[in-house]
Each structure stands twice: as C-alpha cells, then as structure tokens.
Design an enzyme around this catalytic site. Structure first.
Site, PDB file in Angstrom:
ATOM      1  N   HIS A   1       0.852  -1.186   0.000  1.00 36.89           N
ATOM      2  CA  HIS A   1       0.000   0.000   0.000  1.00 36.89           C
ATOM      3  C   HIS A   1       0.893   1.244   0.000  1.00 36.89           C
ATOM      4  O   HIS A   1       1.848   1.310   0.770  1.00 36.89           O
ATOM      5  CB  HIS A   1      -0.891   0.011   1.249  1.00 36.89           C
ATOM      6  CG  HIS A   1      -1.851   1.136   1.217  1.00 36.89           C
ATOM      7  ND1 HIS A   1      -3.108   1.035   0.686  1.00 36.89           N
ATOM      8  CD2 HIS A   1      -1.704   2.428   1.577  1.00 36.89           C
ATOM      9  CE1 HIS A   1      -3.704   2.209   0.736  1.00 36.89           C
ATOM     10  NE2 HIS A   1      -2.872   3.068   1.275  1.00 36.89           N
TER      11      HIS A   1
ATOM     12  N   TYR B   1      -6.878  10.752   5.862  1.00 38.60           N
ATOM     13  CA  TYR B   1      -6.704  11.633   7.022  1.00 38.60           C
ATOM     14  C   TYR B   1      -7.589  12.860   6.806  1.00 38.60           C
ATOM     15  O   TYR B   1      -7.323  13.653   5.896  1.00 38.60           O
ATOM     16  CB  TYR B   1      -5.253  12.102   7.149  1.00 38.60           C
ATOM     17  CG  TYR B   1      -4.254  10.998   7.422  1.00 38.60           C
ATOM     18  CD1 TYR B   1      -4.232  10.336   8.648  1.00 38.60           C
ATOM     19  CD2 TYR B   1      -3.328  10.617   6.460  1.00 38.60           C
ATOM     20  CE1 TYR B   1      -3.311   9.327   8.906  1.00 38.60           C
ATOM     21  CE2 TYR B   1      -2.396   9.615   6.700  1.00 38.60           C
ATOM     22  CZ  TYR B   1      -2.394   8.979   7.934  1.00 38.60           C
ATOM     23  OH  TYR B   1      -1.490   7.983   8.183  1.00 38.60           O
TER      24      TYR B   1
ATOM     25  N   PRO C   1      -0.394   6.096  18.170  1.00 44.37           N
ATOM     26  CA  PRO C   1      -0.591   5.408  16.887  1.00 44.37           C
ATOM     27  C   PRO C   1      -0.775   6.346  15.692  1.00 44.37           C
ATOM     28  O   PRO C   1      -1.100   5.892  14.610  1.00 44.37           O
ATOM     29  CB  PRO C   1      -1.836   4.544  17.125  1.00 44.37           C
ATOM     30  CG  PRO C   1      -2.532   5.144  18.272  1.00 44.37           C
ATOM     31  CD  PRO C   1      -1.524   5.900  19.090  1.00 44.37           C
TER      32      PRO C   1
ATOM     33  N   LYS D   1       3.885   3.389  14.193  1.00 42.60           N
ATOM     34  CA  LYS D   1       5.291   3.003  14.395  1.00 42.60           C
ATOM     35  C   LYS D   1       5.485   1.902  15.444  1.00 42.60           C
ATOM     36  O   LYS D   1       6.525   1.251  15.459  1.00 42.60           O
ATOM     37  CB  LYS D   1       6.113   4.225  14.854  1.00 42.60           C
ATOM     38  CG  LYS D   1       6.151   5.375  13.877  1.00 42.60           C
ATOM     39  CD  LYS D   1       6.988   5.048  12.676  1.00 42.60           C
ATOM     40  CE  LYS D   1       7.104   6.228  11.739  1.00 42.60           C
ATOM     41  NZ  LYS D   1       7.357   5.819  10.365  1.00 42.60           N
TER      42      LYS D   1
ATOM     43  N   TYR E   1       7.404   8.502   6.924  1.00 44.49           N
ATOM     44  CA  TYR E   1       6.123   7.793   7.076  1.00 44.49           C
ATOM     45  C   TYR E   1       6.332   6.276   7.037  1.00 44.49           C
ATOM     46  O   TYR E   1       5.731   5.544   7.820  1.00 44.49           O
ATOM     47  CB  TYR E   1       5.199   8.255   5.945  1.00 44.49           C
ATOM     48  CG  TYR E   1       3.753   7.863   6.067  1.00 44.49           C
ATOM     49  CD1 TYR E   1       3.028   8.129   7.217  1.00 44.49           C
ATOM     50  CD2 TYR E   1       3.088   7.267   4.998  1.00 44.49           C
ATOM     51  CE1 TYR E   1       1.683   7.798   7.311  1.00 44.49           C
ATOM     52  CE2 TYR E   1       1.749   6.937   5.082  1.00 44.49           C
ATOM     53  CZ  TYR E   1       1.051   7.199   6.245  1.00 44.49           C
ATOM     54  OH  TYR E   1      -0.277   6.875   6.333  1.00 44.49           O
TER      55      TYR E   1
HETATM   56  P1  RFL Z   1       2.013  -6.009  22.845  1.00 43.16           P
HETATM   57  O1  RFL Z   1       1.554  -6.315  21.454  1.00 43.16           O
HETATM   58  O2  RFL Z   1       1.140  -5.165  23.698  1.00 43.16           O
HETATM   59  O3  RFL Z   1       2.293  -7.390  23.564  1.00 43.16           O
HETATM   60  C1  RFL Z   1       2.580  -7.445  24.959  1.00 43.16           C
HETATM   61  C2  RFL Z   1       2.120  -8.790  25.465  1.00 43.16           C
HETATM   62  O4  RFL Z   1       2.475  -8.907  26.839  1.00 43.16           O
HETATM   63  C3  RFL Z   1       1.397  -9.514  27.540  1.00 43.16           C
HETATM   64  N1  RFL Z   1       1.534  -9.166  28.958  1.00 43.16           N
HETATM   65  C4  RFL Z   1       2.011 -10.004  29.888  1.00 43.16           C
HETATM   66  N2  RFL Z   1       2.417 -11.290  29.803  1.00 43.16           N
HETATM   67  C5  RFL Z   1       2.883 -11.867  30.943  1.00 43.16           C
HETATM   68  N3  RFL Z   1       2.910 -11.228  32.133  1.00 43.16           N
HETATM   69  C6  RFL Z   1       2.501  -9.936  32.269  1.00 43.16           C
HETATM   70  N4  RFL Z   1       2.545  -9.326  33.455  1.00 43.16           N
HETATM   71  C7  RFL Z   1       2.027  -9.267  31.095  1.00 43.16           C
HETATM   72  N5  RFL Z   1       1.555  -8.023  30.859  1.00 43.16           N
HETATM   73  C8  RFL Z   1       1.260  -7.974  29.552  1.00 43.16           C
HETATM   74  C9  RFL Z   1       0.151  -8.982  26.859  1.00 43.16           C
HETATM   75  O5  RFL Z   1      -0.983  -9.834  27.062  1.00 43.16           O
HETATM   76  C10 RFL Z   1       0.608  -8.955  25.392  1.00 43.16           C
HETATM   77  O6  RFL Z   1       0.289 -10.166  24.714  1.00 43.16           O
HETATM   78  O7  RFL Z   1       3.456  -5.294  22.847  1.00 43.16           O
HETATM   79  P2  RFL Z   1       4.682  -5.392  21.812  1.00 43.16           P
HETATM   80  O8  RFL Z   1       5.010  -6.813  21.500  1.00 43.16           O
HETATM   81  O9  RFL Z   1       5.708  -4.493  22.357  1.00 43.16           O
HETATM   82  O10 RFL Z   1       4.075  -4.779  20.435  1.00 43.16           O
HETATM   83  C11 RFL Z   1       3.705  -3.417  20.370  1.00 43.16           C
HETATM   84  C12 RFL Z   1       2.511  -3.261  19.421  1.00 43.16           C
HETATM   85  O11 RFL Z   1       1.477  -4.163  19.802  1.00 43.16           O
HETATM   86  C13 RFL Z   1       1.974  -1.820  19.407  1.00 43.16           C
HETATM   87  O12 RFL Z   1       3.038  -0.898  19.443  1.00 43.16           O
HETATM   88  C14 RFL Z   1       1.148  -1.534  18.140  1.00 43.16           C
HETATM   89  O13 RFL Z   1      -0.038  -2.295  18.128  1.00 43.16           O
HETATM   90  C15 RFL Z   1       0.827  -0.032  18.027  1.00 43.16           C
HETATM   91  N6  RFL Z   1      -0.060   0.223  16.869  1.00 43.16           N
HETATM   92  C16 RFL Z   1       0.449   0.250  15.582  1.00 43.16           C
HETATM   93  N7  RFL Z   1       1.775   0.020  15.376  1.00 43.16           N
HETATM   94  C17 RFL Z   1       2.256  -0.020  14.097  1.00 43.16           C
HETATM   95  O14 RFL Z   1       3.475  -0.218  13.931  1.00 43.16           O
HETATM   96  N8  RFL Z   1       1.438   0.140  12.986  1.00 43.16           N
HETATM   97  C18 RFL Z   1       0.084   0.367  13.125  1.00 43.16           C
HETATM   98  O15 RFL Z   1      -0.632   0.462  12.114  1.00 43.16           O
HETATM   99  C19 RFL Z   1      -0.461   0.445  14.469  1.00 43.16           C
HETATM  100  N9  RFL Z   1      -1.794   0.651  14.685  1.00 43.16           N
HETATM  101  C20 RFL Z   1      -1.441   0.414  17.096  1.00 43.16           C
HETATM  102  C21 RFL Z   1      -2.288   0.636  15.977  1.00 43.16           C
HETATM  103  C22 RFL Z   1      -1.992   0.394  18.381  1.00 43.16           C
HETATM  104  C23 RFL Z   1      -3.342   0.601  18.563  1.00 43.16           C
HETATM  105  N10 RFL Z   1      -3.859   0.575  19.892  1.00 43.16           N
HETATM  106  C24 RFL Z   1      -4.786  -0.391  20.328  1.00 43.16           C
HETATM  107  C25 RFL Z   1      -3.204   1.371  20.871  1.00 43.16           C
HETATM  108  C26 RFL Z   1      -3.647   0.844  16.158  1.00 43.16           C
HETATM  109  C27 RFL Z   1      -4.199   0.842  17.452  1.00 43.16           C
HETATM  110  C28 RFL Z   1      -5.676   1.091  17.630  1.00 43.16           C
END
Ligand code: RFL
Length: 402
Positions: free
Chosen positions: A82, A212, A304, A308, A399
């Site tokens: 994309h 956007y 978000p 990133k 970006y």
């Molecule tokens: P995660 O994915 O939150 O995984 C952490 C894991 O740790 C577990 N956990 C525990 N396990 C054991 N003991 C504990 N005490 C624990 N506490 C927590 C949790 O259950 C979970 O499974 O972190 P990680 O791996 O660092 O990954 C980060 C990403 O998930 C996050 O930065 C992104 O989702 C942010 N984000 C986006 N990032 C992008 O690069 N591109 C995107 O298009 C994008 N869109 C988004 C997003 C985040 C969003 N939200 C919900 C804030 C869109 C949204 C709506």
C-alpha cells in the site's frame, strides 16, 4: 540448554521472555534459531493474542527483518502493498503516492493478529515453548546474574522461572517496567491531550488510500486492514465513554468529517470493536537494567498517529536477539552494552515524526496555543505538503521509515 553457550550451564532458561506480542515472538523465534534456550510467558490465552486487532501497516524495514529470518511467508502470501494516502481538508483534498516519493517504498498491510499467529506457529513448530495464561507478577535479581520471574497461572499457582537474561516484552503496564526502581530510570512522557475512538468494522475499505480528514469537529481517519475489515478513527473528547457512540453516531460522524457527500459514500458494516486511545508518548531510559532488557511498548509507547509501535517492536527484537547471541554464544557483552542507545535513536526518530503527525492532524489543545495562530500554522504545513516535492519526500521517508 544450548551446548554452544560459553557460560557454565545452570538450571532454567538462558532467556525468559515476558509477553507474546510482536516484540516477544520475534525475539523468541530469533533466539531459538540461534540455538539459545528461551521460554515465552504470556498472561493471555493463545486465542486472545491471535485475535487481538491492533496494528496493520508494516514498514519496509519490518518486512526485511521478517524475511531475513524466514518469518515472512504469511505476510508475503496474504499481505498487500500500500503506498497512497489522502488528506481531506476544508480547502479540498490531495493525495500523496508515497511509494514513489522519498526512498520509494510502500507499506505492507497485514493485520498484527495475523503476524502474531504466524510467529506463534513458527516458534512452536520449531519446538519453542510458550506458557499462555501465565502472568508475570515480579522480576527479581536483575542486578545479579540470575534474575527470576515469578508467575501465577489462572488458578493462582506460583512458579519461579530463573534465567540468565529477562526480556521485558510485556507492554507498558507489564511486570518488566515495574521491576525497575524509579530512581534508576528517566522517564520522558507526553500526553498530547487528544483521544481517538478507534473502531474496527466488518466492511471493505471506503477508498483506495489511507484517509486523514482534518475537520473543525475533529480528526477522522480511515485505514484498510484487509478485504473485509477497515479501521476508522474519530477524535473524541477526553473522558468519552465508548458506549456513548452508537453505530449510527459513528457512521454519521465519519461521513461528515470524511466529507462523504463530496468525495463518495462510506462502505458501512457492523462495528466489530471499539475502544478509546489516548494519544500519549512515553520513553524510558535506559532500556537495560542489569540483566533485564525492555523491548517494544515496554520500552516506549508511540502514539498510533504514525503507525510506528509494532514496527519498532520488531526492530528492537532483532537488535536484542543479535546482542544476546553475541553474549551467550561468543561471550561478547559489547552489543548488549549498546542495546539501549541503538534502540533509543530509532525510538526518538519515530517519536518526532508521530508528534509532527499529531500536530498536523489535530487542532491545538494547549491553552497557550489556542489563539488560532497554531491552527493557521497547521494549514500552512498541509499546503506545503500538498505543493512541495521536497516536503513530500521528507514525509514519505519518515512515514514508512524507522
Ligand atoms: P504487545 O503487542 O502489547 O504485547 C505485549 C504482550 O504482553 C502480555 N503481557 C504479559 N504477559 C505476561 N505477564 C505480564 N505481566 C504481562 N503483561 C502484559 C500482553 O498480554 C501482550 O500479549 O506489545 P509489543 O510486542 O511491544 O508490540 C507493540 C505493538 O502491539 C503496538 O506498538 C502496536 O499495536 C501499536 N499500533 C500500531 N503500530 C504499528 O506499527 N502500525 C500500526 O498500524 C499500528 N496501529 C497500534 C495501531 C496500536 C493501537 N492501539 C490499540 C493502541 C492501532 C491501534 C488502535
């Protein structure tokens, strides 16, 4: 235990990884491929992490990392390239085909839950161990060479997990961050004063671009997540309850702010999920505390606004995997000493661009900026982005970049 490791073998694992998100699972796969013994401890169930919809836009560097380590089959088969975004403003709309600007690279659209499912399947098929529904309660002994994680399972049964190293990939509210004494870490935090209602809908995209919309009633965003699902964002007041947004209210606000009457109707469908996201940034320094390393959202929270977070998580996981391999297999601690600084330089570049996006997409919220001056600046910035090729190149590079 890995027979190639240079240290004396001790009970437990070389590395205990907290969290089975993108950070923890990429790290686990890479360590396992190097022959380093590790175990992943995850609070939630496998079903929960495999269906949790979050990110969708993968940077080219993320795809390269996953390809380099043989972890990209799923996204190559089912992801879509994309490379265009569209800004809608009171003055009209314009498109940037960012895949032909800057370094000429596109995003790959691939839902985070699909990536997580692929990484779990790869790791477990190769014999990797993940303990689901196992919550880390504490991490102790990080200043020594034998840190220990204490977990509770669903029945509250405690287990001790000794290791040589602990990787905190358990997000912003996990046990790893709590293990670091406040005096030992400098925290940089910013609340941007903006909240979004994030909704995931069962409907195809309404346009062939990331959308956007800059609108006097607040920002609205549109991002495809696949042929059948689309994510929309609506800026909302701080303190808004999700249930105050009925489906009708969501669709009419989206149509209004995205100017559907001028640019074409939205393809509506049932709302699958809705949640409030506060746009906040948070960085901890350093990312290493003795034998504990912070990775992904545990290390830094990026709003978000520029997609990133998951990309940084994958990049940091690769940096840490290589550093741990140097330490465990070759007895070379130097890459581990550089881990924090290397990651922080990427983190602050991502924070800077995300912050720029926030200021572009939202009216100022700080009282000292509400005179109209700063709002006029952001329209000048949008006009520069519409007309200046060098501004567009800068945008495209940041970006999709890390
Ligand atoms: P995660 O994915 O939150 O995984 C952490 C894991 O740790 C577990 N956990 C525990 N396990 C054991 N003991 C504990 N005490 C624990 N506490 C927590 C949790 O259950 C979970 O499974 O972190 P990680 O791996 O660092 O990954 C980060 C990403 O998930 C996050 O930065 C992104 O989702 C942010 N984000 C986006 N990032 C992008 O690069 N591109 C995107 O298009 C994008 N869109 C988004 C997003 C985040 C969003 N939200 C919900 C804030 C869109 C949204 C709506």
């Amino acid at each position: 235990m890995n027979p190639r490791r240079t240290e004396t073998a001790r009970p437990g694992s070389d590395v205990v990884i907290l969290g089975a998100g993108p950070a923890g699972l990429v790290l686990a796969n890479l360590l396992h491929q190097s022959g380093i013994d590790c175990v992943v401890l995850e609070r939630a169930s496998r079903e929960h992490v495999e269906t949790r919809a979050r990110a969708g836009y993968l940077a080219p560097e993320t795809v390269r990392i996953l390809e380099r380590h043989g972890l990209a089959d799923g996204l190559r088969a089912r992801g879509r390239e994309h490379d265009v975004c569209e800004f809608r403003t009171p003055e009209g709309r314009f498109r940037l085909r960012y895949g032909g600007l800057g370094r000429g690279e596109p995003h790959t659209v691939y839902p985070q839950q699909s990536l997580v499912s692929d990484l779990i399947a790869e790791f477990t098929a190769a014999g990797g161990r993940i303990a689901f529904e196992t919550e880390a309660r504490s991490v102790t002994g990080v200043d020594g060479d034998r840190p220990t994680v204490l977990t509770h399972d669903l029945d509250g049964r405690p287990t001790q997990w000794p290791a040589s190293y602990v990787a905190g990939c358990d997000g912003r509210h996990g046990a790893a961050r709590r293990a670091i004494p406040a005096a030992d870490a400098r925290r940089r935090h910013s609340d941007h004063g903006v909240s979004w209602l994030a909704v995931l809908v069962a409907a195809p995209a309404s346009m062939d671009a990331v959308g956007y919309a800059v609108h006097r009633e607040g920002f609205a965003g549109h991002m495809s997540r696949g042929p059948e699902t689309t994510r929309y964002y609506l800026q909302c007041d701080r303190g808004t309850a999700t249930d105050s947004w009925s489906e009708d209210r969501i669709w009419s606000a989206l149509a209004h702010r995205l100017r559907a009457d001028e640019y074409g109707p939205l393809r509506e469908g049932p709302v699958l999920e809705r949640g409030i996201v506060h746009l906040e940034s948070d960085v901890l320094r350093p990312l290493r505390h003795g034998s504990l390393f912070l990775v992904g959202d545990a290390a830094s929270l990026v709003s978000p606004s520029a997609a990133k977070g998951a990309n940084l998580a994958v990049l940091e996981a690769e940096i840490l995997a290589q550093a741990l391999a140097a330490a465990v297999l070759r007895g070379d601690p130097r890459p581990l000493l550089r881990y924090s600084d290397r990651c922080l330089s990427h983190i602050w570049r991502a924070q800077e661009f995300s912050h720029w996006m926030i200021r572009l997409l939202h009216a100022p919220t700080a009282p000292q900026e509400s005179s109209g001056f700063h709002d006029s600046l952001r329209y000048a910035r949008l006009e520069s982005l519409r007309t200046s090729r060098s501004h567009q190149d800068w945008f495209a590079e940041n970006y999709v970049g890390l």
